[in-house]
Design a protein around this motif. Structure first.
Motif, PDB file in Angstrom:
ATOM      1  N   CYS A  30     129.747 -62.343  -8.077  1.00  0.00           N
ATOM      2  CA  CYS A  30     128.381 -61.822  -8.113  1.00  0.00           C
ATOM      3  C   CYS A  30     128.377 -60.345  -7.749  1.00  0.00           C
ATOM      4  O   CYS A  30     129.346 -59.816  -7.216  1.00  0.00           O
ATOM      5  CB  CYS A  30     127.479 -62.608  -7.173  1.00  0.00           C
ATOM      6  N   ASN A  31     127.255 -59.684  -8.026  1.00  0.00           N
ATOM      7  CA  ASN A  31     127.130 -58.262  -7.688  1.00  0.00           C
ATOM      8  C   ASN A  31     126.593 -58.101  -6.263  1.00  0.00           C
ATOM      9  O   ASN A  31     126.331 -59.084  -5.561  1.00  0.00           O
ATOM     10  CB  ASN A  31     126.239 -57.535  -8.712  1.00  0.00           C
ATOM     11  N   ASP A  32     126.410 -56.859  -5.846  1.00  0.00           N
ATOM     12  CA  ASP A  32     125.995 -56.567  -4.471  1.00  0.00           C
ATOM     13  C   ASP A  32     124.568 -56.999  -4.154  1.00  0.00           C
ATOM     14  O   ASP A  32     124.208 -57.107  -2.981  1.00  0.00           O
ATOM     15  CB  ASP A  32     126.135 -55.068  -4.192  1.00  0.00           C
TER      16      ASP A  32
END
Length: 85
Positions: A30-32
């Motif tokens: 996943c992204n931040d």
């Protein structure tokens, strides 16, 4: 890399892990932005809906006293007032 831990379509936690280890655990890259509470449908993460100013009905959350309870309170207050004179 960041990976989301998913349970029942919801992100329950986010962990930093090597891709191979995360894959073994069933975690999803996943992204931040992704964090606890987000949804995951198997391919897309979705942020939870944010209610900026929720309206809370205080009267619904506090039980209302019965007539008997109010009369008992009135009697106690009356006795207190009479004891002052």
């Amino acid at each position: 890399m960041r990976h989301a831990i998913i349970e029942d379509g919801k992100v329950t936690n986010v962990a930093l892990a090597e891709p191979d280890f995360a894959l073994e655990q069933g975690w999803v890259k996943c992204n931040d932005e992704v964090s606890r509470g987000w949804s995951y449908d198997g391919s897309v993460f979705t942020a939870p809906e944010i209610i900026e100013n929720p309206v809370i009905d205080v009267a619904a959350t506090i039980p209302q006293p019965t007539k008997e309870e109010l009369l008992a309170q009135l009697q106690a207050l009356t006795e207190q007032v009479q004891s002052l004179t």
